[in-house]
Design an enzyme around this catalytic site. Structure first.
Site, short mmCIF file in Angstrom:
data_model
loop_
_atom_site.label_atom_id
_atom_site.label_comp_id
_atom_site.label_asym_id
_atom_site.label_seq_id
_atom_site.Cartn_x
_atom_site.Cartn_y
_atom_site.Cartn_z
N ILE A 245 0.89 -1.16 0.00
CA ILE A 245 0.00 0.00 0.00
C ILE A 245 0.93 1.21 0.00
O ILE A 245 1.56 1.52 1.01
CB ILE A 245 -0.92 0.02 1.23
CG1 ILE A 245 -1.85 -1.20 1.22
CG2 ILE A 245 -1.75 1.30 1.25
CD1 ILE A 245 -2.80 -1.27 2.40
N PRO A 246 1.06 1.88 -1.14
CA PRO A 246 2.16 2.85 -1.33
C PRO A 246 1.95 4.21 -0.68
O PRO A 246 1.90 5.24 -1.35
CB PRO A 246 2.25 2.95 -2.85
CG PRO A 246 0.83 2.76 -3.29
CD PRO A 246 0.25 1.73 -2.36
N CYS A 247 1.91 4.23 0.65
CA CYS A 247 1.78 5.51 1.35
C CYS A 247 3.03 6.37 1.14
O CYS A 247 2.99 7.59 1.37
CB CYS A 247 1.49 5.30 2.82
SG CYS A 247 2.72 4.32 3.71
N HIS A 248 4.13 5.75 0.71
CA HIS A 248 5.34 6.52 0.45
C HIS A 248 5.18 7.46 -0.75
O HIS A 248 6.00 8.36 -0.94
CB HIS A 248 6.52 5.57 0.20
CG HIS A 248 6.32 4.63 -0.94
ND1 HIS A 248 5.69 3.41 -0.80
CD2 HIS A 248 6.65 4.72 -2.26
CE1 HIS A 248 5.65 2.79 -1.97
NE2 HIS A 248 6.23 3.57 -2.87
N ARG A 249 4.13 7.26 -1.55
CA ARG A 249 3.91 8.12 -2.72
C ARG A 249 3.04 9.33 -2.42
O ARG A 249 2.66 10.07 -3.33
CB ARG A 249 3.26 7.29 -3.84
CG ARG A 249 4.17 6.18 -4.36
CD ARG A 249 3.52 5.38 -5.46
NE ARG A 249 4.28 4.14 -5.65
CZ ARG A 249 3.76 3.01 -6.10
NH1 ARG A 249 2.48 2.95 -6.42
NH2 ARG A 249 4.51 1.93 -6.23
#
Length: 281
Positions: A245-249
């Site tokens: 789940i790409p919360c880094h984006r």
């Protein structure tokens, strides 16, 4: 010890912090290498192995200026991305192979007393990671520096579950996400404990294309709660599945990278890694 992923990651994290702190002085390769007690040749090679680009190129990908340019270049909105199959390259499509299934109200309330969870530790490009799964999918994934503390955190989420330290097929298939070739990647299912609002936010994060960035405000718009940026930020901060789940984006509207549950330095390394992979593609 010096060849371990954890040791190497610590060196790269230290180098990234140094580059950012001294960006205006444009430190030389020799100066950065000296800061982490490595020869210039060894440091350059190690940095490229981890980040995919040279130290000098790195700031291009995580600077505020670059982040703003990515935000302006969006080809489609978050409303359209999940349905748009015209994105270029397999890597930009890989997130669409991930689906979320929320736990039942009973599973949510009873702390997972009916759940049997397998968990294991693995190495990835950004250090050690703990990954856990039920028979329905991945329920927890986190970067970690201490295995004992990582397991304690997992237990705190599912205090009544039964745990077995075992690497299973679900975990192994999920870890393939860190490869540069996703053409054979099978669909990854996530089995998550969260409120309806959190699940909606996490599902929306999956529609941010690989190598792209979004803002907290845009996520709030996408879930039709335009005034809930702060609540969105809290939900993103509680994301239980690192990287998948790409919360880094998700970054600040100003272009600043912002915080990250698993260390802002790691977030910047991931953004740079994805950007360089996309450019090489």
């Amino acid at each position: 010890m010096q060849n371990s992923k954890a040791y190497q990651y610590d060196l790269i994290a230290k180098a990234i912090a140094y580059i950012e702190d001294n960006f205006k002085e444009q430190p030389s390769l020799d100066a950065i290498a000296k800061h982490v007690n490595l020869s210039s040749f060894h440091f350059q090679r190690l940095f490229k192995d981890w980040v995919g680009i040279s130290p000098k190129q790195y700031l291009k990908y995580i600077s505020s200026k670059y982040a703003k340019s990515i935000l302006k270049k969006k080809e489609v909105s978050l409303f359209d991305t999940a349905f748009n199959m015209g994105l270029s390259g397999t890597s930009r499509l890989h997130d669409m192979f991930i689906t979320i299934e929320g736990m039942t109200p009973g599973e949510y309330k009873n702390g997972g007393s009916t759940l049997k969870i397998n968990y294991s530790f693995a190495e990835c490009p950004f250090g050690k990671i703990i990954v856990a799964a039920t028979n329905k999918g991945i329920c927890h994934m986190a970067f970690c520096d201490d295995e004992s503390l990582a397991f304690e955190e997992l237990q705190s989420v599912f205090p009544k579950a039964t745990f077995t330290q075992k690497s299973d097929k679900i975990q192994q298939e999920a870890l393939l996400i860190f490869r540069n070739d996703w053409t054979n990647l099978k669909k990854i299912k996530l089995h998550l404990k969260g409120t309806k609002f959190q699940l909606k936010v996490w599902e929306t994060l999956l529609s941010i294309p690989y190598g792209s960035l979004s803002t907290y405000g845009e996520i709030a718009q996408a879930i039709e709660h335009p005034k809930a940026s702060r609540a969105v930020g809290t939900a993103i901060g509680n994301n239980p599945i690192a990287y998948l789940i790409p919360c880094h984006r998700v970054i600040q509207k100003s272009g600043n990278i912002g915080g990250y549950h698993w260390n802002p330095i790691r977030k910047k390394a991931i953004i740079g890694w994805e950007a360089s992979n996309l450019e090489n593609e």
